[in-house]
Motif scaffolding. Structure first.
Motif, PDB file in Angstrom:
ATOM      1  N   ILE A   1       0.914  -1.153  -0.120  1.00  4.98           N
ATOM      2  CA  ILE A   1       0.148  -0.090   0.001  1.00  4.98           C
ATOM      3  C   ILE A   1       1.043   1.097   0.057  1.00  4.98           C
ATOM      4  O   ILE A   1       0.655   2.274  -0.728  1.00  4.98           O
ATOM      5  N   TYR A   2       1.852   1.319   0.790  1.00  2.00           N
ATOM      6  CA  TYR A   2       2.874   2.562   0.711  1.00  2.00           C
ATOM      7  C   TYR A   2       3.531   2.548  -0.627  1.00  2.00           C
ATOM      8  O   TYR A   2       3.695   3.702  -1.095  1.00  2.00           O
TER       9      TYR A   2
ATOM     10  N   ALA B   1       4.772   5.024  -5.951  1.00  2.39           N
ATOM     11  CA  ALA B   1       4.868   4.698  -7.598  1.00  2.39           C
ATOM     12  C   ALA B   1       3.930   5.843  -8.107  1.00  2.39           C
ATOM     13  O   ALA B   1       4.258   6.282  -8.894  1.00  2.39           O
ATOM     14  N   MET B   2       2.813   6.543  -7.427  1.00  2.00           N
ATOM     15  CA  MET B   2       2.258   7.400  -8.136  1.00  2.00           C
ATOM     16  C   MET B   2       2.937   8.838  -7.953  1.00  2.00           C
ATOM     17  O   MET B   2       2.772   9.664  -9.008  1.00  2.00           O
TER      18      MET B   2
ATOM     19  N   VAL C   1       6.779   3.927 -13.699  1.00  2.41           N
ATOM     20  CA  VAL C   1       6.564   2.995 -12.496  1.00  2.41           C
ATOM     21  C   VAL C   1       7.520   2.039 -12.630  1.00  2.41           C
ATOM     22  O   VAL C   1       8.171   1.373 -11.715  1.00  2.41           O
ATOM     23  N   VAL C   2       7.554   1.417 -13.838  1.00  8.55           N
ATOM     24  CA  VAL C   2       8.460   0.189 -14.113  1.00  8.55           C
ATOM     25  C   VAL C   2       9.950   0.567 -13.995  1.00  8.55           C
ATOM     26  O   VAL C   2      10.835  -0.272 -13.546  1.00  8.55           O
ATOM     27  N   ALA C   3      10.374   1.618 -14.448  1.00  7.04           N
ATOM     28  CA  ALA C   3      11.621   2.130 -14.495  1.00  7.04           C
ATOM     29  C   ALA C   3      12.073   2.337 -13.085  1.00  7.04           C
ATOM     30  O   ALA C   3      13.322   1.985 -12.622  1.00  7.04           O
TER      31      ALA C   3
ATOM     32  N   ASP D   1      15.490   1.532   3.263  1.00 10.75           N
ATOM     33  CA  ASP D   1      14.423   1.302   4.380  1.00 10.75           C
ATOM     34  C   ASP D   1      12.966   1.503   3.544  1.00 10.75           C
ATOM     35  O   ASP D   1      12.047   1.237   4.310  1.00 10.75           O
ATOM     36  N   ILE D   2      13.010   2.227   2.495  1.00 12.80           N
ATOM     37  CA  ILE D   2      11.400   2.512   1.914  1.00 12.80           C
ATOM     38  C   ILE D   2      10.857   1.178   1.402  1.00 12.80           C
ATOM     39  O   ILE D   2      11.474   0.729   0.437  1.00 12.80           O
ATOM     40  N   PRO D   3       9.730   0.582   1.799  1.00  8.96           N
ATOM     41  CA  PRO D   3       9.144  -0.299   0.999  1.00  8.96           C
ATOM     42  C   PRO D   3       8.537  -0.210  -0.113  1.00  8.96           C
ATOM     43  O   PRO D   3       7.444   0.081  -0.276  1.00  8.96           O
ATOM     44  N   GLU D   4       9.159  -0.211  -1.221  1.00  3.67           N
ATOM     45  CA  GLU D   4       9.325   0.237  -2.652  1.00  3.67           C
ATOM     46  C   GLU D   4       9.021  -1.330  -3.274  1.00  3.67           C
ATOM     47  O   GLU D   4       9.883  -2.312  -3.057  1.00  3.67           O
ATOM     48  N   TRP D   5       8.280  -1.257  -4.541  1.00  2.00           N
ATOM     49  CA  TRP D   5       7.782  -2.437  -5.033  1.00  2.00           C
ATOM     50  C   TRP D   5       8.972  -3.177  -5.606  1.00  2.00           C
ATOM     51  O   TRP D   5       9.324  -4.529  -5.357  1.00  2.00           O
TER      52      TRP D   5
END
Length: 324
Positions: A115-116, A121-122, A251-253, A267-271
């Motif tokens: 969710i974060y 991404a946005m 977003v893919v990049a 530390d950031i929960p990125e996809w």
């Protein structure tokens, strides 16, 4: 007495060759005040929306984007855990009632992280495309409309930037500046504006000699008015369609940069970062949940923007659908 009806609401627009909207005749018994224009039967935007909503995939994409935007805004209020909270005693837990998507290698709740990640991404996708449009549309319009030395200089600049692959160029920029969400946006914009610029330049070259542009010049319209009122509204449609596709590409990049270990901080929960952490467990039985959720989030996001872009393309050019 029967009043004559007209198929154009603006005689000057018809003289310039501009598209005009049909005027509905007044209903019987309705008083007509002199100097009052009759109502329009349909607006151009209503026609575009009507064609867009007939495309089921486009409407699905619009729903996906709306959900992503909502999650990006209210995400902190609907996640059961802090996406940054680590619990090394609770790592690699499978999906359960306590952790819907399981936990990652640091013991963080994967559902909260996904969710974060939608917010990140946005932010990156929209900001990257917004700045790319600002630069690309401005320089492309200037090169295409002015021509001559302006076109030659700007086109050569575009050629130089096109010589570098976007992802490799982004890696170089991030390495030179440092990690961070703002850095990723800058890195993607540095090379991302070029395609928009070339697309806009081509549109301007095709439209600047159109008959309605020449008619506008003949009645004394200055260049600024011609560009704003006559060329840009017709040239911006394909650029606008490309922008929606570009958000998914951004977003893919960003996920690719994070997967390689650069871009956003660890530390950031990125996809992309979540997928990178799951690589060591790809062949471990029962650990597929570590990469399935973030990979699905990337795929769904990209498809959502691609569906909307295809729907807009068809809606803005009804000839692609036989005029429906």
């Amino acid at each position: 007495m029967t009043l004559p009806t007209s198929s154009s609401s603006d005689p000057a627009a018809g003289a310039l060759g501009l598209p005009t909207a049909e005027i509905a005749p007044p209903e019987p018994g309705t008083p007509v005040t002199p100097g009052t224009a009759p109502r329009r039967s349909n607006s151009q935007f209503a026609d575009i929306w009507r064609r867009f909503r007939r495309n089921k995939l486009a409407m699905l994409g619009l729903v996906i984007i709306a959900v992503l935007v909502v999650l990006a805004i209210i995400g902190p209020f609907i996640t059961p855990y802090d996406p940054f909270e680590q619990n090394l005693l609770n790592t690699l837990q499978p999906p359960s009632s306590s952790h819907w998507f399981g936990t990652d290698v640091l013991g963080r709740d994967l559902y909260s992280g996904i969710i974060y990640g939608a917010r990140v991404a946005m932010i990156v996708g929209v900001c990257t495309v917004a700045f790319s449009l600002l630069i690309g549309v401005s320089l492309g319009a200037l090169a295409g409309f002015k021509g001559g030395a302006w076109d030659a200089v700007i086109s050569r600049i575009m050629d130089v930037f096109l010589a570098f692959p976007q992802l490799i160029g982004a890696i170089v920029v991030v390495r030179a500046i440092g990690n961070g969400v703002a850095t990723v946006i800058v890195a993607l914009v540095v090379l991302g504006w070029v395609t928009t610029g070339r697309l806009m330049r081509g549109q301007m070259l095709a439209l600047r000699e159109a008959e309605y542009v020449e008619a506008a010049r003949s009645i004394g319209a200055d260049n600024g008015r011609i560009v704003r009122r006559h060329i840009l509204p017709n040239a911006i449609a394909p650029v606008f369609v490309y922008a929606f596709t570009s958000i998914g590409v951004a977003v893919v990049a960003m996920a690719s940069l994070s997967y390689l270990g650069i871009g956003v901080p660890p530390d950031i929960p990125e996809w992309g970062r979540l997928i990178s952490q799951a690589v060591n467990f790809l062949q471990v039985e029962g650990k597929a949940f570590l990469w399935i959720a973030p990979a699905a989030a990337i795929a769904i996001t990209t498809l959502g923007f691609a569906f909307v872009a295809d729907g807009l393309r068809d809606a803005l050019d009804p000839k692609l659908r036989g005029g429906n």
